[in-house]
Design a protein around this motif. Structure first.
Motif, PDB file in Angstrom:
ATOM      1  N   LEU A  21       7.922  -0.178  10.048  1.00  0.00           N
ATOM      2  CA  LEU A  21       8.502   1.046   9.489  1.00  0.00           C
ATOM      3  C   LEU A  21       8.960   0.834   8.047  1.00  0.00           C
ATOM      4  N   ALA A  22       9.506  -0.337   7.742  1.00  0.00           N
ATOM      5  CA  ALA A  22       9.934  -0.622   6.371  1.00  0.00           C
ATOM      6  C   ALA A  22       8.728  -0.673   5.431  1.00  0.00           C
ATOM      7  N   ALA A  23       7.640  -1.237   5.893  1.00  0.00           N
ATOM      8  CA  ALA A  23       6.421  -1.253   5.074  1.00  0.00           C
ATOM      9  C   ALA A  23       5.899   0.160   4.861  1.00  0.00           C
ATOM     10  N   ALA A  24       6.017   1.014   5.883  1.00  0.00           N
ATOM     11  CA  ALA A  24       5.591   2.402   5.740  1.00  0.00           C
ATOM     12  C   ALA A  24       6.473   3.152   4.737  1.00  0.00           C
ATOM     13  N   VAL A  25       7.764   2.865   4.742  1.00  0.00           N
ATOM     14  CA  VAL A  25       8.679   3.491   3.774  1.00  0.00           C
ATOM     15  C   VAL A  25       8.326   3.036   2.362  1.00  0.00           C
ATOM     16  N   ALA A  26       8.033   1.747   2.189  1.00  0.00           N
ATOM     17  CA  ALA A  26       7.651   1.247   0.868  1.00  0.00           C
ATOM     18  C   ALA A  26       6.353   1.917   0.401  1.00  0.00           C
ATOM     19  N   MET A  27       5.414   2.105   1.308  1.00  0.00           N
ATOM     20  CA  MET A  27       4.171   2.785   0.962  1.00  0.00           C
ATOM     21  C   MET A  27       4.429   4.243   0.606  1.00  0.00           C
ATOM     22  N   ALA A  28       5.342   4.888   1.317  1.00  0.00           N
ATOM     23  CA  ALA A  28       5.699   6.272   0.998  1.00  0.00           C
ATOM     24  C   ALA A  28       6.309   6.357  -0.396  1.00  0.00           C
TER      25      ALA A  28
ATOM     26  N   GLY B 151      12.491   0.281   1.062  1.00  0.00           N
ATOM     27  CA  GLY B 151      11.556  -0.247   2.055  1.00  0.00           C
ATOM     28  C   GLY B 151      11.372  -1.750   1.926  1.00  0.00           C
ATOM     29  N   VAL B 152      11.278  -2.227   0.697  1.00  0.00           N
ATOM     30  CA  VAL B 152      11.150  -3.677   0.471  1.00  0.00           C
ATOM     31  C   VAL B 152      12.411  -4.404   0.934  1.00  0.00           C
ATOM     32  N   TYR B 153      13.570  -3.823   0.649  1.00  0.00           N
ATOM     33  CA  TYR B 153      14.838  -4.420   1.078  1.00  0.00           C
ATOM     34  C   TYR B 153      14.905  -4.509   2.599  1.00  0.00           C
ATOM     35  N   ARG B 154      14.587  -3.411   3.289  1.00  0.00           N
ATOM     36  CA  ARG B 154      14.651  -3.424   4.752  1.00  0.00           C
ATOM     37  C   ARG B 154      13.647  -4.413   5.339  1.00  0.00           C
ATOM     38  N   PHE B 155      12.472  -4.532   4.731  1.00  0.00           N
ATOM     39  CA  PHE B 155      11.473  -5.478   5.212  1.00  0.00           C
ATOM     40  C   PHE B 155      11.972  -6.909   5.068  1.00  0.00           C
ATOM     41  N   THR B 156      12.534  -7.244   3.910  1.00  0.00           N
ATOM     42  CA  THR B 156      12.999  -8.617   3.712  1.00  0.00           C
ATOM     43  C   THR B 156      14.189  -8.947   4.601  1.00  0.00           C
ATOM     44  N   VAL B 157      15.075  -7.984   4.818  1.00  0.00           N
ATOM     45  CA  VAL B 157      16.209  -8.233   5.716  1.00  0.00           C
ATOM     46  C   VAL B 157      15.707  -8.487   7.126  1.00  0.00           C
ATOM     47  N   ALA B 158      14.752  -7.688   7.593  1.00  0.00           N
ATOM     48  CA  ALA B 158      14.208  -7.876   8.940  1.00  0.00           C
ATOM     49  C   ALA B 158      13.410  -9.171   9.042  1.00  0.00           C
ATOM     50  N   PHE B 159      12.732  -9.536   7.982  1.00  0.00           N
ATOM     51  CA  PHE B 159      11.895 -10.737   8.014  1.00  0.00           C
ATOM     52  C   PHE B 159      12.730 -12.012   8.044  1.00  0.00           C
ATOM     53  N   PHE B 160      13.802 -12.057   7.252  1.00  0.00           N
ATOM     54  CA  PHE B 160      14.577 -13.282   7.127  1.00  0.00           C
ATOM     55  C   PHE B 160      15.791 -13.355   8.045  1.00  0.00           C
ATOM     56  N   ARG B 161      16.066 -12.299   8.800  1.00  0.00           N
ATOM     57  CA  ARG B 161      17.217 -12.328   9.696  1.00  0.00           C
ATOM     58  C   ARG B 161      16.950 -13.308  10.832  1.00  0.00           C
ATOM     59  N   ARG B 162      17.943 -14.147  11.077  1.00  0.00           N
ATOM     60  CA  ARG B 162      17.823 -15.100  12.168  1.00  0.00           C
ATOM     61  C   ARG B 162      18.339 -14.442  13.454  1.00  0.00           C
ATOM     62  N   PRO B 163      17.735 -14.772  14.575  1.00  0.00           N
ATOM     63  CA  PRO B 163      18.224 -14.187  15.833  1.00  0.00           C
ATOM     64  C   PRO B 163      19.634 -14.689  16.138  1.00  0.00           C
TER      65      PRO B 163
END
Length: 68
Positions: free
Chosen positions: A14-21, A51-63
């Motif tokens: 979804l974050a990638a879709a927002v960045a594309m939008a 969108g880029v911010y949300r993608f990086t936060v989701a990508f680098f967040r540790r469980p």
């Protein structure tokens, strides 16, 4: 796959879709009626960066660790 991984993957898509939008807004494909070019570019850049911010936060967040 765990539920956390599915949610993380969904958020990244979804974050990638927002960045594309945001890119589509900047180019004038999505929003073109009634606004100037400068406002459209700024609005598209804000949407893209969010969108880029949300993608990086989701990508680098540790469980989260569940210690008991």
């Amino acid at each position: 796959m765990t539920v956390e991984r599915i949610v993380r993957f969904t958020v990244m898509i979804l974050a990638a879709a927002v960045a594309m939008a945001g890119i589509l807004v900047m180019t004038g494909v999505l929003i073109n009626a009634g606004i100037t070019g400068q406002i459209r570019v700024v609005m598209g850049a804000v949407i893209f960066l969010y969108g880029v911010y949300r993608f990086t936060v989701a990508f680098f967040r540790r469980p989260e660790r569940k210690d008991s």
